[in-house]
Design an enzyme around this catalytic site. Structure first.
Site, PDB file in Angstrom:
ATOM      1  N   LYS A  22       0.925  -1.151   0.178  1.00 53.66           N
ATOM      2  CA  LYS A  22      -0.054  -0.165  -0.086  1.00 53.66           C
ATOM      3  C   LYS A  22       0.809   1.208  -0.045  1.00 53.66           C
ATOM      4  O   LYS A  22       0.520   2.209  -0.694  1.00 53.66           O
ATOM      5  CB  LYS A  22      -0.939  -0.107   1.405  1.00 53.66           C
ATOM      6  CG  LYS A  22      -1.631   1.473   1.416  1.00 53.66           C
ATOM      7  CD  LYS A  22      -2.247   1.589   2.840  1.00 53.66           C
ATOM      8  CE  LYS A  22      -1.318   1.621   3.959  1.00 53.66           C
ATOM      9  NZ  LYS A  22      -1.160   3.010   4.722  1.00 53.66           N
ATOM     10  N   ASN A  23       1.839   1.337   0.994  1.00 53.28           N
ATOM     11  CA  ASN A  23       2.746   2.420   0.936  1.00 53.28           C
ATOM     12  C   ASN A  23       3.615   2.860  -0.174  1.00 53.28           C
ATOM     13  O   ASN A  23       3.953   3.980  -0.404  1.00 53.28           O
ATOM     14  CB  ASN A  23       3.246   2.275   2.218  1.00 53.28           C
ATOM     15  CG  ASN A  23       2.242   2.615   3.583  1.00 53.28           C
ATOM     16  OD1 ASN A  23       1.431   3.077   3.289  1.00 53.28           O
ATOM     17  ND2 ASN A  23       2.865   2.586   4.593  1.00 53.28           N
ATOM     18  N   CYS A 117      -2.616  12.878  13.239  1.00 53.39           N
ATOM     19  CA  CYS A 117      -3.496  11.736  13.088  1.00 53.39           C
ATOM     20  C   CYS A 117      -3.673  11.065  14.474  1.00 53.39           C
ATOM     21  O   CYS A 117      -2.998  11.368  15.149  1.00 53.39           O
ATOM     22  CB  CYS A 117      -3.401  11.264  11.804  1.00 53.39           C
ATOM     23  SG  CYS A 117      -1.864  10.015  12.000  1.00 53.39           S
ATOM     24  N   ARG A 122       2.182  14.929  12.803  1.00 54.97           N
ATOM     25  CA  ARG A 122       2.674  14.579  11.885  1.00 54.97           C
ATOM     26  C   ARG A 122       3.044  15.653  11.022  1.00 54.97           C
ATOM     27  O   ARG A 122       2.524  15.811   9.948  1.00 54.97           O
ATOM     28  CB  ARG A 122       2.090  13.174  11.218  1.00 54.97           C
ATOM     29  CG  ARG A 122       1.712  12.201  11.709  1.00 54.97           C
ATOM     30  CD  ARG A 122       1.270  10.969  11.134  1.00 54.97           C
ATOM     31  NE  ARG A 122       1.911  10.330  10.108  1.00 54.97           N
ATOM     32  CZ  ARG A 122       1.119   9.623   9.378  1.00 54.97           C
ATOM     33  NH1 ARG A 122       0.167   8.916   9.807  1.00 54.97           N
ATOM     34  NH2 ARG A 122       2.045   8.932   8.361  1.00 54.97           N
ATOM     35  N   ASP A 306       5.186   0.161  11.852  1.00 58.31           N
ATOM     36  CA  ASP A 306       3.642  -0.344  11.365  1.00 58.31           C
ATOM     37  C   ASP A 306       3.625  -1.819  11.812  1.00 58.31           C
ATOM     38  O   ASP A 306       2.588  -2.276  11.777  1.00 58.31           O
ATOM     39  CB  ASP A 306       3.876  -0.238   9.853  1.00 58.31           C
ATOM     40  CG  ASP A 306       3.552   1.090   9.474  1.00 58.31           C
ATOM     41  OD1 ASP A 306       3.537   2.110  10.178  1.00 58.31           O
ATOM     42  OD2 ASP A 306       3.715   1.360   8.176  1.00 58.31           O
ATOM     43  N   ARG A 399      -8.363   0.064   5.315  1.00 60.83           N
ATOM     44  CA  ARG A 399      -7.742   0.983   4.387  1.00 60.83           C
ATOM     45  C   ARG A 399      -6.397   0.379   3.774  1.00 60.83           C
ATOM     46  O   ARG A 399      -5.821   0.992   2.814  1.00 60.83           O
ATOM     47  CB  ARG A 399      -7.219   2.325   5.382  1.00 60.83           C
ATOM     48  CG  ARG A 399      -8.287   3.141   5.860  1.00 60.83           C
ATOM     49  CD  ARG A 399      -7.881   4.214   6.803  1.00 60.83           C
ATOM     50  NE  ARG A 399      -6.884   5.062   6.133  1.00 60.83           N
ATOM     51  CZ  ARG A 399      -6.469   6.135   6.424  1.00 60.83           C
ATOM     52  NH1 ARG A 399      -6.949   6.803   7.474  1.00 60.83           N
ATOM     53  NH2 ARG A 399      -5.641   6.871   5.852  1.00 60.83           N
TER      54      ARG A 399
HETATM   55  C1  EPZ Z   1       5.144   6.453   6.335  1.00 60.33           C
HETATM   56  O1  EPZ Z   1       4.488   7.623   6.857  1.00 60.33           O
HETATM   57  C2  EPZ Z   1       4.185   5.483   6.238  1.00 60.33           C
HETATM   58  N1  EPZ Z   1       3.073   5.935   5.446  1.00 60.33           N
HETATM   59  C3  EPZ Z   1       3.626   5.111   7.660  1.00 60.33           C
HETATM   60  O2  EPZ Z   1       2.814   3.954   7.582  1.00 60.33           O
HETATM   61  C4  EPZ Z   1       4.691   4.665   8.545  1.00 60.33           C
HETATM   62  O3  EPZ Z   1       4.191   4.228   9.838  1.00 60.33           O
HETATM   63  C5  EPZ Z   1       5.932   5.626   8.337  1.00 60.33           C
HETATM   64  O4  EPZ Z   1       6.156   5.940   7.054  1.00 60.33           O
HETATM   65  C6  EPZ Z   1       7.215   5.350   9.155  1.00 60.33           C
HETATM   66  O5  EPZ Z   1       7.473   4.380   8.450  1.00 60.33           O
HETATM   67  C7  EPZ Z   1       3.151   6.018   4.052  1.00 60.33           C
HETATM   68  O6  EPZ Z   1       4.116   5.449   3.625  1.00 60.33           O
HETATM   69  C8  EPZ Z   1       1.870   6.564   3.267  1.00 60.33           C
HETATM   70  P1  EPZ Z   1       7.608   9.705   8.094  1.00 60.33           P
HETATM   71  P2  EPZ Z   1       5.214   9.247   6.883  1.00 60.33           P
HETATM   72  O7  EPZ Z   1       7.816  10.912   7.366  1.00 60.33           O
HETATM   73  O8  EPZ Z   1       5.976   9.050   5.670  1.00 60.33           O
HETATM   74  C9  EPZ Z   1       8.669  12.910  11.584  1.00 60.33           C
HETATM   75  C10 EPZ Z   1       0.759   2.848   8.173  1.00 60.33           C
HETATM   76  O9  EPZ Z   1       0.154   2.514   8.932  1.00 60.33           O
HETATM   77  N2  EPZ Z   1       8.695  13.898  10.500  1.00 60.33           N
HETATM   78  O10 EPZ Z   1       8.705   8.628   7.780  1.00 60.33           O
HETATM   79  O11 EPZ Z   1       4.362  10.072   7.111  1.00 60.33           O
HETATM   80  C11 EPZ Z   1       7.274  11.949  11.742  1.00 60.33           C
HETATM   81  O12 EPZ Z   1       6.640  12.817  12.615  1.00 60.33           O
HETATM   82  C12 EPZ Z   1       1.410   4.013   8.064  1.00 60.33           C
HETATM   83  O13 EPZ Z   1       0.771   2.415   6.947  1.00 60.33           O
HETATM   84  C13 EPZ Z   1       8.945  15.073  10.825  1.00 60.33           C
HETATM   85  O14 EPZ Z   1       9.285  15.407  11.745  1.00 60.33           O
HETATM   86  O15 EPZ Z   1       6.271   8.878   8.111  1.00 60.33           O
HETATM   87  C14 EPZ Z   1       7.754  10.891  12.322  1.00 60.33           C
HETATM   88  O16 EPZ Z   1       8.257  10.964  13.689  1.00 60.33           O
HETATM   89  C15 EPZ Z   1       0.953   4.821   9.219  1.00 60.33           C
HETATM   90  N3  EPZ Z   1       8.862  16.205   9.754  1.00 60.33           N
HETATM   91  C16 EPZ Z   1       9.064  10.480  11.528  1.00 60.33           C
HETATM   92  O17 EPZ Z   1       9.354  11.868  10.923  1.00 60.33           O
HETATM   93  C17 EPZ Z   1       8.557  15.704   8.493  1.00 60.33           C
HETATM   94  O18 EPZ Z   1       8.267  16.556   7.721  1.00 60.33           O
HETATM   95  C18 EPZ Z   1       8.955   9.614  10.570  1.00 60.33           C
HETATM   96  O19 EPZ Z   1       7.732   9.936   9.822  1.00 60.33           O
HETATM   97  C19 EPZ Z   1       7.887  14.620   8.193  1.00 60.33           C
HETATM   98  C20 EPZ Z   1       8.278  13.524   9.239  1.00 60.33           C
END
Ligand code: EPZ
Length: 432
Positions: A22-23, A117, A122, A306, A399
């Site tokens: 999915k991702n 969320c 996020r 995840d 989802r």
């Molecule tokens: C992706 O989310 C996945 N979603 C998430 O999957 C997954 O949990 C996550 O990566 C971590 O592996 C998709 O791929 C669509 P990140 P993403 O940016 O990209 C911080 C599921 O269940 N951060 O890697 O949004 C953030 O707060 C979902 O399928 C910033 O601070 O995650 C977090 O602590 C839920 N500033 C960390 O980085 C930013 O601009 C990692 O988040 C962006 C992120």
């Protein structure tokens, strides 16, 4: 609203085919609009998040034609709007990938600003930092992020935190920026690599995806391609945990075993037997006693956040005290209260869950707080030999998991999707 109703206690056995990730698919669908040629995407999971993403690109004018349940033809030549509204963002945060895709292709984009969320705040500051480094003017007001550039030029970007979303978004824009971009401290998740491979198959020049440093040399245009989405690491991991928690014996097929290493290693440590094949993994937990362990979620190749709730459910059945430290998201233990209602003994202190193993869970009515936690509660229900488990709010689970209940039934699980309280009562009568 639908529920899953589960009569647990049956060790799951057999084999299950894992669908497309999915991702990864969310990134690929967004990136597909970056050419005016046809793009054919195959092995797309038929799950709500992907269908919303397809609606979002149709909403800005792209043509989307379903070839079959798992394949689509996308054509981005008819895009007439560069603004993606809140309706899509509120359904799936990943529609922010359209910001990177539209900005790269048309040099302008506007997307509603995603909020926090269920799993925590996020922010998208790193995405915006990347766009700015490529020469875009970025503004956030009236609940929108807008990015615009006369020219996009390569830049050197250091990511302060490893972010999957920001890495993918910047990759897309940089693919069509002039000159060379370097992303340091890039995310290495399999879906980051998949988006890079996909863009390369469209004529982009991206090297180093899957390592800390990604180098992109911008090209003038991208062309059409046919591409198959990689298998879903998290769907596979969820079934592996279901095998463990039910003391079953499951072979997850159509996967890339390398992507599963952190999960296999922990299940092995707990006491499961693991056999690895070219494109499958067998998890055998029948007759195994589980022992406690420590898990910390980390960016790939670390243990995936995840998979944190599903692993906690397994550890809840291990002897002694285990700990699970969540280091990626601040609010990913919401399901613990629900697991306690099923007999789990878990305390959360700050970002650490302290788990004292119990012999078994007991069925209860619980509600899914988010996608992965919802799947984990289903796994706990399957491992509960007494009582019936009813999982509410399964729209979260749908989802990201295609035909979750049917796949579980194929492994011998007694699980039904109920559409009403009457359905629930009927199922309970049948099984009791
Ligand atoms: C992706 O989310 C996945 N979603 C998430 O999957 C997954 O949990 C996550 O990566 C971590 O592996 C998709 O791929 C669509 P990140 P993403 O940016 O990209 C911080 C599921 O269940 N951060 O890697 O949004 C953030 O707060 C979902 O399928 C910033 O601070 O995650 C977090 O602590 C839920 N500033 C960390 O980085 C930013 O601009 C990692 O988040 C962006 C992120």
């Amino acid at each position: 609203m639908n529920q899953f109703v589960i009569k647990g206690g049956t060790p799951l056995s057999g084999s299950v085919d894992i669908g497309g990730a999915k991702n990864a698919a969310l990134g690929l669908v967004a990136a597909a609009i970056m050419t005016d040629d046809d793009v054919i995407l195959d092995n797309l999971p038929d799950v709500n998040d992907i269908n919303v993403m397809l609606d979002a690109i149709e909403g800005i004018g792209a043509r989307v034609e379903r070839i079959d349940r798992h394949a689509v033809r996308i054509n981005g030549s008819t895009i007439g709007a560069y603004s993606v509204d809140y309706d899509y963002i509120k359904k799936i945060r990943a529609s922010y990938y359209l910001l990177g895709a539209l900005l790269g292709k048309y040099k302008k984009a506007e997307v509603a600003l995603p909020g926090g969320c269920a799993i925590g705040a996020r922010p998208i500051d790193l995405h915006l930092k990347g766009f700015r480094a490529l020469g875009a003017m970025v503004d956030t007001k009236y609940g929108l992020v807008s990015a615009e550039a006369e020219r996009l030029t390569g830049g050197h970007i250091y990511m302060d935190k490893v972010s999957v979303g920001a890495t993918i978004n910047i990759l897309m824009t940089a693919a069509l920026a002039e000159g060379k971009t370097i992303i340091e401290n890039a995310a290495k998740e399999p879906h980051v690599v998949d988006v890079a491979n996909f863009l390369n198959s469209m004529g982009a020049n991206i090297r180093g995806a899957g390592t800390d440093v990604i180098r992109i040399v911008g090209v003038d245009r991208l062309h059409g391609t046919e591409y198959s989405v990689i298998p879903d690491q998290i769907e596979a991991g969820t079934f592996m945990c279901a095998a463990a928690a039910t003391h079953g014996d499951i072979t997850v097929k159509n996967i890339i075993p390398k992507h599963m290493e952190a999960i296999s290693a922990k299940l092995l440590e707990v006491g499961c037997r693991i056999a690895e094949y070219d494109d499958a993994i067998r998890v055998k937990a029948s007759g195994c006693e589980f022992s406690h362990t420590q898990v910390t979620t980390l960016p790939y190749p670390g243990f995936p956040t995840d998979m944190q709730p599903q692993m906690t459910v397994v550890l809840g059945l291990a002897s002694g005290t285990s700990t699970v430290t969540e280091s990626i998201f601040e609010n990913r233990f919401k399901y613990v209260d629900e697991l306690r209602r099923m007999g789990g003994q878990v305390q959360v202190e700050s970002n650490i869950a302290i788990i004292t193993g119990v012999e078994c869970y007991t069925g209860a009515r619980v509600s899914a707080p988010d996608l992965r936690a919802g799947a984990a509660l289903v796994v706990a229900g399957l491992a509960a030999p007494e009582g019936i488990t009813i999982v509410d709010d399964i729209h979260y689970i749908l989802r990201g998991y295609e035909t979750f209940d049917a796949k579980l039934r194929g492994l011998g699980a007694d699980i039904r999707m109920a559409e009403s309280e009457r359905d629930i009562r009927k199922f309970v009568l049948q099984v009791s």
